[in-house]
Design a protein around this motif. Structure first.
Motif, PDB file in Angstrom:
ATOM      1  N   GLY A  75      21.885 -21.200   5.667  1.00 32.22           N
ATOM      2  CA  GLY A  75      22.452 -21.786   6.880  1.00 32.22           C
ATOM      3  C   GLY A  75      21.676 -21.398   8.118  1.00 32.22           C
ATOM      4  O   GLY A  75      21.508 -22.206   9.043  1.00 32.22           O
ATOM      5  N   VAL A 100      26.365 -19.558  11.688  1.00 26.41           N
ATOM      6  CA  VAL A 100      25.761 -20.200  12.853  1.00 26.41           C
ATOM      7  C   VAL A 100      25.969 -21.710  12.856  1.00 26.41           C
ATOM      8  O   VAL A 100      25.559 -22.384  13.797  1.00 26.41           O
ATOM      9  N   LEU A 101      26.603 -22.260  11.835  1.00 20.71           N
ATOM     10  CA  LEU A 101      26.780 -23.712  11.782  1.00 20.71           C
ATOM     11  C   LEU A 101      28.115 -24.150  12.376  1.00 20.71           C
ATOM     12  O   LEU A 101      28.588 -25.252  12.108  1.00 20.71           O
ATOM     13  N   GLY A 160      13.809 -31.148  15.437  1.00 26.56           N
ATOM     14  CA  GLY A 160      13.720 -30.045  14.479  1.00 26.56           C
ATOM     15  C   GLY A 160      13.658 -30.527  13.054  1.00 26.56           C
ATOM     16  O   GLY A 160      12.989 -29.932  12.208  1.00 26.56           O
ATOM     17  N   LEU A 161      14.362 -31.609  12.745  1.00 23.75           N
ATOM     18  CA  LEU A 161      14.230 -32.282  11.459  1.00 23.75           C
ATOM     19  C   LEU A 161      13.678 -33.677  11.751  1.00 23.75           C
ATOM     20  O   LEU A 161      13.970 -34.249  12.798  1.00 23.75           O
ATOM     21  N   ILE A 181      26.500 -37.107  11.003  1.00 23.48           N
ATOM     22  CA  ILE A 181      25.881 -35.930  10.411  1.00 23.48           C
ATOM     23  C   ILE A 181      25.503 -36.047   8.951  1.00 23.48           C
ATOM     24  O   ILE A 181      25.092 -35.053   8.360  1.00 23.48           O
ATOM     25  N   CYS A 184      16.716 -25.519  12.707  1.00 24.20           N
ATOM     26  CA  CYS A 184      16.080 -26.846  12.772  1.00 24.20           C
ATOM     27  C   CYS A 184      16.982 -27.904  13.397  1.00 24.20           C
ATOM     28  O   CYS A 184      16.494 -28.903  13.926  1.00 24.20           O
ATOM     29  N   PHE A 221      18.765 -23.676   8.402  1.00 22.26           N
ATOM     30  CA  PHE A 221      19.203 -25.020   8.800  1.00 22.26           C
ATOM     31  C   PHE A 221      19.496 -25.055  10.298  1.00 22.26           C
ATOM     32  O   PHE A 221      19.074 -25.978  11.005  1.00 22.26           O
ATOM     33  N   ALA A 222      20.199 -24.047  10.779  1.00 27.07           N
ATOM     34  CA  ALA A 222      20.576 -24.026  12.197  1.00 27.07           C
ATOM     35  C   ALA A 222      19.367 -23.875  13.120  1.00 27.07           C
ATOM     36  O   ALA A 222      19.416 -24.278  14.279  1.00 27.07           O
ATOM     37  N   PRO A 256      29.431 -24.261  16.015  1.00 30.42           N
ATOM     38  CA  PRO A 256      29.321 -24.023  17.458  1.00 30.42           C
ATOM     39  C   PRO A 256      30.679 -23.966  18.139  1.00 30.42           C
ATOM     40  O   PRO A 256      31.631 -24.632  17.725  1.00 30.42           O
ATOM     41  N   ARG A 261      21.411 -28.928  14.633  1.00 30.30           N
ATOM     42  CA  ARG A 261      22.758 -28.409  14.827  1.00 30.30           C
ATOM     43  C   ARG A 261      23.673 -29.140  13.852  1.00 30.30           C
ATOM     44  O   ARG A 261      23.351 -30.209  13.340  1.00 30.30           O
ATOM     45  N   TYR A 262      24.822 -28.546  13.586  1.00 30.02           N
ATOM     46  CA  TYR A 262      25.795 -29.182  12.703  1.00 30.02           C
ATOM     47  C   TYR A 262      27.170 -28.965  13.290  1.00 30.02           C
ATOM     48  O   TYR A 262      27.574 -27.844  13.572  1.00 30.02           O
ATOM     49  N   PHE A 263      27.861 -30.055  13.496  1.00 30.83           N
ATOM     50  CA  PHE A 263      29.263 -29.957  13.880  1.00 30.83           C
ATOM     51  C   PHE A 263      29.989 -31.138  13.275  1.00 30.83           C
ATOM     52  O   PHE A 263      29.562 -32.275  13.392  1.00 30.83           O
ATOM     53  N   ASN A 264      31.085 -30.844  12.587  1.00 29.59           N
ATOM     54  CA  ASN A 264      31.864 -31.865  11.896  1.00 29.59           C
ATOM     55  C   ASN A 264      33.221 -31.951  12.588  1.00 29.59           C
ATOM     56  O   ASN A 264      34.015 -31.003  12.535  1.00 29.59           O
ATOM     57  N   THR A 265      33.493 -33.076  13.252  1.00 24.85           N
ATOM     58  CA  THR A 265      34.684 -33.185  14.109  1.00 24.85           C
ATOM     59  C   THR A 265      35.975 -32.832  13.368  1.00 24.85           C
ATOM     60  O   THR A 265      36.780 -32.045  13.854  1.00 24.85           O
TER      61      THR A 265
END
Lengths: 447, 447
Positions: free
Chosen positions: B307, A31-32, A166-167, A152, B313, B310-311, A34, B315-319
């Motif tokens: 994970g 789910v991490l 959320g955090l 991030i 709470c 974490f999701a 998107p 979002r996570y996206f690393n370009t």
């Protein structure tokens, strides 16, 4: 998140092989990771501002600020491939590549910004910049805009209100809304009185934030500002206000960190860096995304005294930072920006697209105005009841409708009610025509 | 810092063009770019485990854990160059490359470690891992070893005692010394009673740390452990003790994060990952340096529930994370490790080098023992007075003397008194002979 695939809805319109890829991705990346669009796009190759799916369908990429000199740019490829025949070792040995590039990069900055440290991403850059500011000022307080996004890592995500609640955000953070002032109806601040009034209001808000941080005992370490306010709705207006805030934060004992991850490398057309549009006396400048056209690399440019103080307290070494392959890729990006005249191109084509979109949409009830600087454009989408309220659902429908016409854009602002367009800088005149034609097709969605 | 050029001493023995490069570097990169050696090495190309200067001098690289499948590896180059003819876009579109690599990577892990998130460096990986652990457990307390190094973001540097005390360490950190227990005189724990005693002592120390964190109100979020304890002096001994600590931290409500930046990707010979040597039930595994042979990339492998929380709470996206070029480079590294049998090679050649060094140096007064696992070796250098005291100055002299023989190693441990050898995994038998021959040359420095 704006414009994100919702896995709970299933694969929708995807072809079986794409649905299978999506399922495999879900199993491995969870789910991490998107994915854009309710109807995700499967990409296998690119060229210029175009991305292609396996069946050869041609998507017009109006959203990519990484591949700024074009997808699969041959000059970048040759530089990287050549360097990989040589070496790709870290910078603890003497090497020409990192020094050559550092000098070229610093040549694009005014003189006080005379040193550079290399990283691997905009997040690492902002993280280092905040650590440097904290060490130099002896204070912790940070000020950002209302829906700021700066990356991030643990630290920079804690000063990025766009992640929501959320955090917990950092206790030493104050965020200052600026969009209400800077979303000017006609996208500009041509009236000097209006612009001066906006600038004064913004400075007053930041000064109030400094007072809060002083009163809370944190003091003021830095104001950290994306120079195009990408996540706040794209806010290029009232050019100069960031310079006023720089002067104010200096008076308060803090630094201005210009986050150029979005606005840097000629994107905004008028100047090579966004903070120069604002005539801001930045102390630290951070960059990432477009720097290597996709090869991971980032940088922190700083006034040397700030680095000296940091080095007295700790050491810094970034294993991949400044590696020769990233430096050669970054050098090739500078070559291409120069050879193709992309800064001027960004200004001229951005102006043309903005004017054409204005002409096309001006008579629609949902059109809330367009703001742009160079090839970075934001368009507000409103409710069709004349109330002037933003309408995120309508913005989402427009983004999805353009995707079905194979034109890729996305959204911005806290509520997702602004369209965000930010194509590769090699976007051509005919690419612009195709974008405008697709917008004409979806014009009924503007009511 | 261990083995660092001191700019206050001037360019020393450097040739004029190299002194000029060093001066340019100093002007552009300032004090935040440390260079190895009092007599720096200028590198223009590499091949296998060899680096070459502009005049063709051949340096034997015994210290590189990035270019693990060899400098300028042709298979990596071809994979990268090929991908750059296709596309290098972020993972918000569906792409095959990131899914293909994710599945291959996860195949090297036991089943509970079933998900992966991609980053651009070991620092970003550890930063994300700590954020995930904090969110999952609801606690902040972190435990590391006495001279641990885990990276350079604000958060991970604050849990890295090896940076010293110039900047404050995290208040929620407890560091546990392990080197006194694990620097066994003969480098091994062949006696099962001795090994069991060491393991019990270490678990007791970590349990005491958990109690301190509970008492301080932080609770226990994670134990974060480099699986070869690279900065603590290279401590492969008493294999299994990390597994005991994993069980203990689980009892205390926390997670085990295995930092495989140093020990991963077949380096330690016996197993593909260091934590598997220790039969440790790791919850999160982080990686970086060797993963892309120099193309920046990192990863966090985790049990999926971590994970998911974490999701919920954030979002996570690393370009750049998981970009197709980095993924192709990383895939080519796995290809080469497999094709060349580098895991078994690391084990066999590491054993041979360690045995030969032991034979060569056993009769010297300064030799304090050798510890190794695969191609990761640590050698303690002692005072020559029979006191058993470590002698960092003597270690520095040996490192410098080897550099003059064009053999590149460096130091480890808080005081720099251990030699650290960590060559590319393609280090050949004749490379080993050259290393041993150079060590024989400098044997007089062992007293």
């Amino acid at each position: 998140m704006v414009n994100s695939f919702d896995p709970s809805k299933g694969p929708g319109d995807l072809a079986p092989d794409e649905a299978s890829l999506l399922a495999r991705r879900r199993r491995a990346l969870g789910v991490l990771a998107p994915v854009f669009y309710e109807h995700p796009v499967h990409i296998v190759r690119g060229r210029g501002a175009h991305l292609f799916s396996a069946d050869g369908a041609d998507y017009l990429d109006c959203y990519n600020n990484v591949a700024v000199v074009g997808h699969a740019n041959p000059h970048v490829r040759e530089a990287v491939a050549d360097q990989l025949t040589r070496q790709d070792t870290h910078t603890r040995y003497l090497q020409d590549e990192v020094v050559d590039y550092a000098e070229r990069l610093l040549d694009t900055f005014p003189e006080p910004l005379d040193h550079v440290a290399f990283t691997n991403s905009g997040s690492e850059s902002n993280d280092l910049a905040l650590r440097m500011a904290r060490t130099f000022t002896g204070h912790r307080g940070v000020v950002v805009t209302g829906n700021a996004y700066h990356g991030i890592t643990a630290l920079v995500s804690s000063v990025s209100p766009s992640f929501g609640t959320g955090l917990p955000l950092a206790p030493f953070l104050v965020s200052v809304p600026v969009d209400d002032v800077l979303k000017h109806p006609d996208g500009t601040f041509d009236d000097p009185d209006v612009a001066a009034c906006a600038r004064a209001e913004l400075v007053a808000r930041f000064e109030a934030a400094f007072t809060r941080l002083h009163d809370a005992g944190y003091g003021v370490s830095a104001v950290l500002l994306d120079q195009i306010f990408s996540s706040d709705g794209v806010l290029p207006g009232a050019a100069g206000w960031v310079g006023d805030v720089a002067d104010a934060v200096h008076r308060a004992g803090g630094l201005l960190i210009a986050d150029e991850v979005q606005s840097g490398f000629a994107r905004t057309g008028e100047r090579f860096w966004g903070f120069l549009r604002h005539q801001a006396d930045a102390d630290i400048v951070t960059m990432g995304k477009p720097m290597g056209n996709g090869i991971p690399t980032g940088a922190v440019v700083y006034k040397h005294g700030i680095g000296d103080t940091f080095a007295e307290c700790t050491r810094y070494f970034n294993t991949f930072g400044g590696n020769p392959v990233s430096m050669r890729a970054a050098g090739a990006v500078l070559d291409e920006i120069d050879r193709l005249g992309l800064q001027r191109h960004a200004r001229d084509l951005g102006d043309r697209i903005a004017a054409s979109m204005n002409d096309l949409l001006a008579d629609t009830p949902r059109f809330g105005g367009i703001r742009h600087s160079g090839l970075f454009l934001g368009v507000d989408v409103l409710a069709d009841d004349g109330s002037g309220r933003p309408d995120p659902a309508a913005a989402a429908r427009i983004i999805a409708a353009l995707r079905e016409r194979r034109v890729l854009i996305s959204g911005s602002a806290a509520d997702g009610s602004s369209l965000k367009l930010r194509p590769p800088l090699v976007f051509s005149g005919s690419d612009a025509d195709r974008l405008l034609s697709a917008l004409a097709d979806v014009k009924p969605l503007f009511g």
